[in-house]
Scaffold this motif. Structure first.
Motif, PDB file in Angstrom:
ATOM      1  N   THR A  57       0.846  -1.194   0.000  1.00 58.68           N
ATOM      2  CA  THR A  57       0.000   0.000   0.000  1.00 58.68           C
ATOM      3  C   THR A  57       0.876   1.236   0.000  1.00 58.68           C
ATOM      4  OG1 THR A  57      -1.759  -1.129   1.199  1.00 58.68           O
ATOM      5  CG2 THR A  57      -1.771   1.266   1.289  1.00 58.68           C
ATOM      6  N   VAL A  58       0.527   2.193  -0.850  1.00 60.35           N
ATOM      7  CA  VAL A  58       1.162   3.511  -0.862  1.00 60.35           C
ATOM      8  C   VAL A  58       0.076   4.494  -0.468  1.00 60.35           C
ATOM      9  CG1 VAL A  58       2.313   5.258  -2.245  1.00 60.35           C
ATOM     10  CG2 VAL A  58       2.806   2.839  -2.639  1.00 60.35           C
ATOM     11  N   ASP A  59       0.296   5.239   0.627  1.00 65.52           N
ATOM     12  CA  ASP A  59      -0.715   6.127   1.188  1.00 65.52           C
ATOM     13  C   ASP A  59      -0.039   7.445   1.549  1.00 65.52           C
ATOM     14  OD1 ASP A  59      -2.889   7.250   2.440  1.00 65.52           O
ATOM     15  OD2 ASP A  59      -3.190   5.586   3.844  1.00 65.52           O
ATOM     16  N   VAL A  60      -0.336   8.510   0.799  1.00 65.26           N
ATOM     17  CA  VAL A  60       0.349   9.787   0.971  1.00 65.26           C
ATOM     18  C   VAL A  60      -0.679  10.900   1.208  1.00 65.26           C
ATOM     19  CG1 VAL A  60       1.830  11.495  -0.153  1.00 65.26           C
ATOM     20  CG2 VAL A  60       2.265   9.059  -0.476  1.00 65.26           C
ATOM     21  N   THR A  61      -0.377  11.786   2.139  1.00 65.51           N
ATOM     22  CA  THR A  61      -1.186  12.971   2.404  1.00 65.51           C
ATOM     23  C   THR A  61      -0.372  14.195   2.032  1.00 65.51           C
ATOM     24  OG1 THR A  61      -2.315  11.883   4.231  1.00 65.51           O
ATOM     25  CG2 THR A  61      -2.402  14.282   4.187  1.00 65.51           C
ATOM     26  N   ALA A  62      -0.989  15.131   1.324  1.00 64.17           N
ATOM     27  CA  ALA A  62      -0.285  16.345   0.892  1.00 64.17           C
ATOM     28  C   ALA A  62      -1.006  17.574   1.428  1.00 64.17           C
ATOM     29  CB  ALA A  62      -0.210  16.405  -0.623  1.00 64.17           C
ATOM     30  N   ALA A  63      -0.211  18.557   1.860  1.00 64.22           N
ATOM     31  CA  ALA A  63      -0.763  19.798   2.396  1.00 64.22           C
ATOM     32  C   ALA A  63      -0.903  20.875   1.326  1.00 64.22           C
ATOM     33  CB  ALA A  63       0.125  20.316   3.527  1.00 64.22           C
ATOM     34  N   SER A  64      -0.321  20.656   0.157  1.00 58.11           N
ATOM     35  CA  SER A  64      -0.397  21.649  -0.916  1.00 58.11           C
ATOM     36  C   SER A  64      -0.980  21.002  -2.167  1.00 58.11           C
ATOM     37  CB  SER A  64       0.998  22.213  -1.201  1.00 58.11           C
ATOM     38  OG  SER A  64       1.856  21.185  -1.616  1.00 58.11           O
ATOM     39  N   THR A  65      -0.858  21.639  -3.285  1.00 64.97           N
ATOM     40  CA  THR A  65      -1.422  21.149  -4.534  1.00 64.97           C
ATOM     41  C   THR A  65      -0.794  19.821  -4.941  1.00 64.97           C
ATOM     42  OG1 THR A  65      -1.746  23.425  -5.217  1.00 64.97           O
ATOM     43  CG2 THR A  65      -1.828  21.760  -6.935  1.00 64.97           C
ATOM     44  N   VAL A  66      -1.629  18.912  -5.392  1.00 66.92           N
ATOM     45  CA  VAL A  66      -1.183  17.599  -5.842  1.00 66.92           C
ATOM     46  C   VAL A  66      -1.580  17.422  -7.302  1.00 66.92           C
ATOM     47  CG1 VAL A  66      -1.413  15.118  -5.520  1.00 66.92           C
ATOM     48  CG2 VAL A  66      -1.493  16.634  -3.551  1.00 66.92           C
ATOM     49  N   TYR A  67      -0.622  17.032  -8.133  1.00 66.18           N
ATOM     50  CA  TYR A  67      -0.916  16.775  -9.538  1.00 66.18           C
ATOM     51  C   TYR A  67      -1.359  15.332  -9.741  1.00 66.18           C
ATOM     52  CZ  TYR A  67      -0.227  16.278 -14.545  1.00 66.18           C
ATOM     53  OH  TYR A  67      -0.408  16.004 -15.864  1.00 66.18           O
ATOM     54  N   ALA A  68      -0.578  14.376  -9.250  1.00 66.35           N
ATOM     55  CA  ALA A  68      -0.904  12.968  -9.449  1.00 66.35           C
ATOM     56  C   ALA A  68      -0.109  12.090  -8.509  1.00 66.35           C
ATOM     57  CB  ALA A  68      -0.599  12.554 -10.888  1.00 66.35           C
ATOM     58  N   LEU A  69      -0.650  10.933  -8.211  1.00 64.05           N
ATOM     59  CA  LEU A  69       0.099   9.934  -7.455  1.00 64.05           C
ATOM     60  C   LEU A  69       1.149   9.299  -8.352  1.00 64.05           C
ATOM     61  CD1 LEU A  69       0.383   8.241  -4.841  1.00 64.05           C
ATOM     62  CD2 LEU A  69      -1.280   6.676  -5.820  1.00 64.05           C
ATOM     63  N   ILE A  70       0.770   9.047  -9.612  1.00 61.94           N
ATOM     64  CA  ILE A  70       1.661   8.414 -10.578  1.00 61.94           C
ATOM     65  C   ILE A  70       1.659   9.253 -11.846  1.00 61.94           C
ATOM     66  CG2 ILE A  70       2.008   6.335 -11.966  1.00 61.94           C
ATOM     67  CD1 ILE A  70       0.558   4.835  -9.648  1.00 61.94           C
ATOM     68  N   LYS A  87      -3.107   5.352  -2.717  1.00 59.04           N
ATOM     69  CA  LYS A  87      -4.020   6.406  -2.269  1.00 59.04           C
ATOM     70  C   LYS A  87      -3.247   7.708  -2.067  1.00 59.04           C
ATOM     71  CE  LYS A  87      -5.547   3.189   1.041  1.00 59.04           C
ATOM     72  NZ  LYS A  87      -6.014   2.986   2.399  1.00 59.04           N
ATOM     73  N   ILE A  88      -3.898   8.804  -2.410  1.00 59.29           N
ATOM     74  CA  ILE A  88      -3.329  10.116  -2.108  1.00 59.29           C
ATOM     75  C   ILE A  88      -4.464  11.009  -1.631  1.00 59.29           C
ATOM     76  CG2 ILE A  88      -3.510  11.037  -4.458  1.00 59.29           C
ATOM     77  CD1 ILE A  88      -0.694  12.331  -3.840  1.00 59.29           C
ATOM     78  N   TYR A  89      -4.195  11.769  -0.593  1.00 57.07           N
ATOM     79  CA  TYR A  89      -5.192  12.660  -0.008  1.00 57.07           C
ATOM     80  C   TYR A  89      -4.665  14.078   0.019  1.00 57.07           C
ATOM     81  CZ  TYR A  89      -7.051   8.269   1.768  1.00 57.07           C
ATOM     82  OH  TYR A  89      -7.528   6.999   1.861  1.00 57.07           O
ATOM     83  N   MET A  90      -5.535  15.009  -0.237  1.00 58.71           N
ATOM     84  CA  MET A  90      -5.212  16.436  -0.123  1.00 58.71           C
ATOM     85  C   MET A  90      -5.847  16.921   1.170  1.00 58.71           C
ATOM     86  SD  MET A  90      -4.009  19.122  -1.803  1.00 58.71           S
ATOM     87  CE  MET A  90      -4.212  20.873  -1.769  1.00 58.71           C
ATOM     88  N   GLU A  91      -5.034  17.480   2.059  1.00 56.06           N
ATOM     89  CA  GLU A  91      -5.580  17.994   3.314  1.00 56.06           C
ATOM     90  C   GLU A  91      -6.499  19.172   3.029  1.00 56.06           C
ATOM     91  OE1 GLU A  91      -2.352  19.073   5.849  1.00 56.06           O
ATOM     92  OE2 GLU A  91      -1.939  17.012   6.399  1.00 56.06           O
TER      93      GLU A  91
END
Length: 93
Positions: A57-70, A87-91
């Protein structure tokens, strides 16, 4: 973290090489807290070939702008996902 174009960031960048990441059932978790855009957790360019396998599992949280996980940046570059959970989450602010 590698820097693309001097301002955008990516965690795992494969450029001009072939690489397999075997998660082996493990987890990669993280938080991205920089002010610049997170372009990709995994990215390829310059005919890079990346394979993700191992049912992890790859699980990342970002506090700023996210373009893509891959992200695949150029023709001739390849990303293959054989299995796993990504999974990727934008706070929310």
């Amino acid at each position: 973290i590698g820097t693309l174009d001097g301002q955008y960031n990516t965690y795992f960048r494969v450029a001009g090489k072939t690489l397999t990441i075997d998660l082996n059932g493990k987890n990669i978790t993280g938080e991205y807290n920089a002010d610049s855009m997170l372009v990709g957790v995994f990215s390829t360019e310059d005919e890079g070939h990346l394979t993700l396998t191992g049912n992890g599992t790859v699980d990342v949280t970002a506090a700023s702008t996210v373009y893509a996980l891959i992200a695949n940046y150029e023709d001739g570059s390849v990303i293959t996902i054989e299995n796993g959970t990504y999974k990727i989450y934008m706070e929310k602010k």
